[in-house]
Design a protein around this motif. Structure first.
Motif, PDB file in Angstrom:
ATOM      1  N   LEU A  84      -1.193  -6.631  -8.419  1.00  0.00           N
ATOM      2  CA  LEU A  84      -2.278  -5.664  -8.618  1.00  0.00           C
ATOM      3  C   LEU A  84      -2.927  -5.870  -9.986  1.00  0.00           C
ATOM      4  O   LEU A  84      -4.160  -5.804 -10.116  1.00  0.00           O
ATOM      5  CB  LEU A  84      -1.761  -4.229  -8.512  1.00  0.00           C
ATOM      6  N   TYR A  92       4.762  -6.929  -6.904  1.00  0.00           N
ATOM      7  CA  TYR A  92       3.618  -6.255  -6.288  1.00  0.00           C
ATOM      8  C   TYR A  92       2.686  -5.703  -7.362  1.00  0.00           C
ATOM      9  O   TYR A  92       1.471  -5.909  -7.317  1.00  0.00           O
ATOM     10  CB  TYR A  92       4.111  -5.142  -5.359  1.00  0.00           C
ATOM     11  N   ASP A 139      -8.132   0.323  -5.823  1.00  0.00           N
ATOM     12  CA  ASP A 139      -9.033   0.478  -4.686  1.00  0.00           C
ATOM     13  C   ASP A 139     -10.390   1.006  -5.144  1.00  0.00           C
ATOM     14  O   ASP A 139     -11.440   0.517  -4.721  1.00  0.00           O
ATOM     15  CB  ASP A 139      -8.422   1.427  -3.653  1.00  0.00           C
ATOM     16  N   THR A 141      -2.472   1.825  -7.019  1.00  0.00           N
ATOM     17  CA  THR A 141      -3.170   1.362  -5.812  1.00  0.00           C
ATOM     18  C   THR A 141      -4.503   2.077  -5.623  1.00  0.00           C
ATOM     19  O   THR A 141      -5.510   1.456  -5.289  1.00  0.00           O
ATOM     20  CB  THR A 141      -2.295   1.524  -4.559  1.00  0.00           C
TER      21      THR A 141
END
Length: 148
Positions: free
Chosen positions: A14, A10, A109, A105
């Protein structure tokens, strides 16, 4: 308990997304260089380029996106380090995951939102694009002749 290789995959994903953003940001930074100047970020009236050269139009958003991408990629290494646990009973990974999970994250974002907003305000300089194309057209066609 989820195997930590899933977490590592994961965070690696990213990192790849962040790298794609950085590639785009670097391209805009290159196109805005004085000697190229084929495209540029929006520069508001009254905005200063830098303290030493206020007239200079720095691609601030692209520079910021490149820095944010480096931060997101930096979280991939700790995620990979967390894969090896002692019989899945070790909790040494939890402190790292509590930190890198939200930070990676949210940072990605923010970088994605900044890139999307920045891309809506880019402008191209058509005369410079044509000038570069004409200047390099001979070079581009020369390589095609070499391969015949």
């Amino acid at each position: 308990m989820i195997p930590r290789d899933r977490h590592a995959a994961y965070f690696a994903a990213l990192g790849v997304v962040a790298s794609s953003l950085e590639r785009l940001a670097i391209e805009i930074r290159h196109l805005q260089r004085t000697e190229v100047l084929e495209a540029e970020e929006y520069f508001s009236v009254g905005q200063k380029g830098s303290s030493s050269m206020p007239h200079k139009r720095n691609p601030v958003l692209s520079e910021n996106i490149a820095g944010l991408a480096r931060m997101v990629r930096a979280y991939v290494i700790p995620a990979l380090e967390n894969v090896a646990l002692w019989h899945e009973r070790d909790i040494s990974h939890s402190s790292v995951e509590r930190y890198i999970g939200p930070d990676a994250t949210v940072t990605l974002d923010f970088a994605l939102a900044r890139a999307a907003a920045s891309s809506r305000s880019w402008s191209s300089i058509p005369n410079a694009c044509w000038k570069t194309w004409r200047r390099r057209a001979g070079w581009c066609t020369a390589s095609a002749c070499c391969w015949r």
